[in-house]
Design an enzyme around this catalytic site. Structure first.
Site, PDB file in Angstrom:
ATOM      1  N   ASP A   1      36.500  34.732  36.615  1.00 35.57           N
ATOM      2  CA  ASP A   1      35.761  35.507  37.341  1.00 35.57           C
ATOM      3  C   ASP A   1      35.837  36.975  36.968  1.00 35.57           C
ATOM      4  O   ASP A   1      36.873  37.379  36.722  1.00 35.57           O
ATOM      5  CB  ASP A   1      36.250  35.357  38.838  1.00 35.57           C
ATOM      6  CG  ASP A   1      36.703  34.088  39.196  1.00 35.57           C
ATOM      7  OD1 ASP A   1      36.351  32.982  38.570  1.00 35.57           O
ATOM      8  OD2 ASP A   1      37.204  34.036  40.254  1.00 35.57           O
TER       9      ASP A   1
ATOM     10  N   SER B   1      41.343  36.452  42.038  1.00 37.89           N
ATOM     11  CA  SER B   1      40.253  37.238  42.208  1.00 37.89           C
ATOM     12  C   SER B   1      40.219  38.225  43.263  1.00 37.89           C
ATOM     13  O   SER B   1      40.568  38.080  44.410  1.00 37.89           O
ATOM     14  CB  SER B   1      38.768  36.468  42.176  1.00 37.89           C
ATOM     15  OG  SER B   1      38.498  35.915  40.995  1.00 37.89           O
TER      16      SER B   1
ATOM     17  N   LEU C   1      41.701  32.691  28.195  1.00 42.09           N
ATOM     18  CA  LEU C   1      40.927  32.363  28.839  1.00 42.09           C
ATOM     19  C   LEU C   1      40.363  33.351  29.866  1.00 42.09           C
ATOM     20  O   LEU C   1      40.992  33.784  30.560  1.00 42.09           O
ATOM     21  CB  LEU C   1      41.338  31.070  29.602  1.00 42.09           C
ATOM     22  CG  LEU C   1      40.254  30.551  30.583  1.00 42.09           C
ATOM     23  CD1 LEU C   1      40.098  28.863  30.650  1.00 42.09           C
ATOM     24  CD2 LEU C   1      40.628  30.815  31.993  1.00 42.09           C
TER      25      LEU C   1
ATOM     26  N   GLN D   1      39.266  37.969  35.238  1.00 42.78           N
ATOM     27  CA  GLN D   1      40.334  36.979  35.489  1.00 42.78           C
ATOM     28  C   GLN D   1      40.702  36.631  33.884  1.00 42.78           C
ATOM     29  O   GLN D   1      40.004  36.262  33.157  1.00 42.78           O
ATOM     30  CB  GLN D   1      40.152  35.595  36.063  1.00 42.78           C
ATOM     31  CG  GLN D   1      40.097  35.855  37.581  1.00 42.78           C
ATOM     32  CD  GLN D   1      41.448  36.132  38.389  1.00 42.78           C
ATOM     33  OE1 GLN D   1      42.139  34.995  38.520  1.00 42.78           O
ATOM     34  NE2 GLN D   1      41.905  37.122  38.778  1.00 42.78           N
TER      35      GLN D   1
HETATM   36  C1  FRU Z   1      37.090  31.046  40.982  1.00 36.81           C
HETATM   37  C2  FRU Z   1      38.574  31.167  41.275  1.00 36.81           C
HETATM   38  C3  FRU Z   1      38.969  31.822  42.582  1.00 36.81           C
HETATM   39  C4  FRU Z   1      40.462  32.324  41.956  1.00 36.81           C
HETATM   40  C5  FRU Z   1      40.407  32.617  40.407  1.00 36.81           C
HETATM   41  C6  FRU Z   1      41.472  32.127  39.725  1.00 36.81           C
HETATM   42  O1  FRU Z   1      36.854  30.670  39.905  1.00 36.81           O
HETATM   43  O2  FRU Z   1      39.134  29.706  41.450  1.00 36.81           O
HETATM   44  O3  FRU Z   1      38.778  31.368  43.786  1.00 36.81           O
HETATM   45  O4  FRU Z   1      40.609  33.605  42.676  1.00 36.81           O
HETATM   46  O5  FRU Z   1      39.167  31.690  40.169  1.00 36.81           O
HETATM   47  O6  FRU Z   1      41.614  32.474  38.583  1.00 36.81           O
END
Ligand code: FRU
Length: 493
Positions: free
Chosen positions: A47, A107, A44, A63
């Site tokens: 961000d 992130s 998956l 991510q």
């Molecule tokens: C946004 C988020 C961020 C976090 C990340 C975790 O989509 O929730 O706030 O850092 O994804 O994967």
């Protein structure tokens, strides 16, 4: 202390080669994998992170959870490119192996400091299903592209008083010889906000407080994620992803939404003086965008073409989500405009063009779902006209321009595979003029991005067409003048 871990809190280094090969093989032939949009090889993606043009290359991270389509242990996956459109997968840049990031490397952003690329991110910590904390961390990329976590991590341990464990997504920028960090945060009363820190070297940080706004009612949402800040032509732009905001007329209809504000960022006084604001994208799937300056110092932006956690037909093959194509940003009047980065032209292949006057359907030759369509319609007599994409006997995706009620509507209700339909499958926006309408559409197997009137409005949507749904047709209720070019696009990743 009890160490809380679920099955999904596993890092990639705990996997065997055989397990990773199995994951790779399962997703490799999925027909919905994009050709030129960044997507995970398996697992998956969410961000975009750490975007930069550094030492002659575009650096991009995202991510990534390798072991399936849930939001599990987040790693930073890395890609690089010399031209912004042909991408090479570099591998995993950050694996959350340390106690200060025990439940994921969340992130963050990149900034060049003293010739090195500083990658700021959040170390996510969980004490239980709901209880959490966050540490702000740093990894440094050297001139040769080697990345190492900073020895004195975390830079900021825990969260300041007055906030829940939801403090994350550092955006670091420089102003007047100081570095500033903005973080998404949740107050103890469960309302969303931004908090700021200051540093003279990017390493030692002092808490400043909350960012306040002038001319903007910021009293919405339960958590504000992914703050992003960029200066475009002398104007400050703050882009963010608040969770829990209510729809306002035709805006903010997704589970999560993205807002931009244009104005003046008075960092000294922790204040953003707002001149205008709007929803960033009028479509269904657009979240956590991040901007940066490209090779020519041009303002660019990538977003996650998705949000939340929806079931998708690609789940069966254990891969989920993709990024948007990079967009170039500009400001016209009080609005932010966004168009596909012009490097897109490097991917063009096989052009088909046509023009004419018509008062009935026009079919545009289309034999694949990886293309760019650039179409101009002079509405002449027509007050309702538009385009159908992904057409077959079973389905279609419709973009309608309705001059009388001044609306532009993207309708994905006629697609066989529905996605996030509980939030509706129609999105509506408006544009300044319906007389001569330009549509630029990027279609890439399971994503479409539509830009109207040179970036005045954009619609991003995931779509999961059936194998033979490749048709494109212009429709109208009266005479129109049209001209278009359709380019097949080459593989970029
Ligand atoms: C946004 C988020 C961020 C976090 C990340 C975790 O989509 O929730 O706030 O850092 O994804 O994967």
């Amino acid at each position: 202390m009890i160490i809380y871990k679920e099955e999904k809190h596993r890092t990639i280094i705990e996997a065997t080669e055989a397990e990773l090969n199995e994951l790779k093989n399962k997703s490799i032939n999925d027909p919905w994998k994009p050709n030129y949009h960044i997507h995970p090889e398996f697992g998956l993606l969410n961000d975009p992170n750490g975007l930069a043009y550094y030492k002659g290359k575009y650096r991009l991270f995202h991510q990534w959870y390798p072991f399936g389509v849930t939001h599990g242990m987040k790693h930073w996956a890395q890609l690089e490119s010399e031209d912004l459109v042909n991408w090479k997968r570099v591998g995993v840049a950050l694996t959350p192996t340390e106690t200060y990031e025990s439940h994921g490397a969340y992130s963050g952003t990149a900034i060049e400091i003293d010739g090195k690329l500083y990658l700021y991110y959040t170390g996510n910590i969980k004490f239980g299903k709901e209880e959490r904390s966050a540490n702000q961390c740093l990894a440094i990329m050297d001139e040769d592209g080697k990345i190492e976590k900073y020895g004195n991590n975390p830079l900021i341990l825990g969260v300041p008083e007055g906030y829940t464990g939801h403090v994350r997504d550092p955006k670091v920028f420089k102003k007047d010889n100081n570095y500033y960090m903005i973080l998404g945060a949740q107050r103890l009363d469960e309302t969303g906000t931004f908090i700021m820190y200051k540093s003279i070297d990017g390493l030692e940080w002092t808490f400043l407080g909350e960012l306040s706004f002038e001319n903007f009612d910021n009293n919405f949402g339960y958590m504000w994620e992914c703050p992003d800040y960029i200066n475009i032509d002398g104007k400050d732009v703050l882009i963010f992803s608040p969770q829990g905001i209510e729809p306002v007329e035709n805006k903010y209809h997704n589970i999560f939404n993205v807002v931009y504000v244009i104005g003046k960022f008075d960092v000294e006084n922790l204040k953003f003086i707002v001149e205008s604001y709007d929803e960033f994208d009028a479509g269904f799937d657009f979240y956590a965008p991040q901007s940066f300056k490209g090779k020519m110092n041009q303002p660019l932006l990538f977003a996650w073409a998705g949000m939340g956690e929806f079931k998708a037909p690609t789940d069966d093959n254990l891969w989920a989500n993709c990024l948007t194509f990079p967009r170039e940003l500009s400001i016209k009047g009080d609005k932010l405009y966004q168009v596909p980065a012009k490097e897109l032209e490097l991917l063009r292949d096989n052009e088909v063009s046509n023009s004419g006057i018509a008062n009935e359907r026009i079919e545009i030759l289309s034999d694949n779902n990886c293309y760019e369509l650039d179409l101009t319609i002079d509405s002449l007599e027509a007050n309702k006209f538009g385009i159908e994409f992904l057409v077959s006997e079973e389905e279609k995706l419709t973009l309608t321009f309705n001059k009388d009620n001044k609306s532009v509507i993207l309708d994905r209700s006629n697609m066989v595979h529905q996605y996030a339909e509980e939030y509706g499958n129609v999105r509506e926006t408006t544009i300044k003029s319906f007389d001569k309408v330009n549509v630029k559409a990027l279609v890439d197997n399971s994503i479409i991005e539509i830009f109207i009137n040179n970036g005045e409005k954009a619609f991003t949507s995931r779509i999961f067409p059936l194998e033979n749904s490749k048709g494109v047709e212009i429709f109208t209720n009266s005479e129109i003048k049209y001209s278009y070019s359709r380019y097949s696009l080459k593989k970029g990743i």
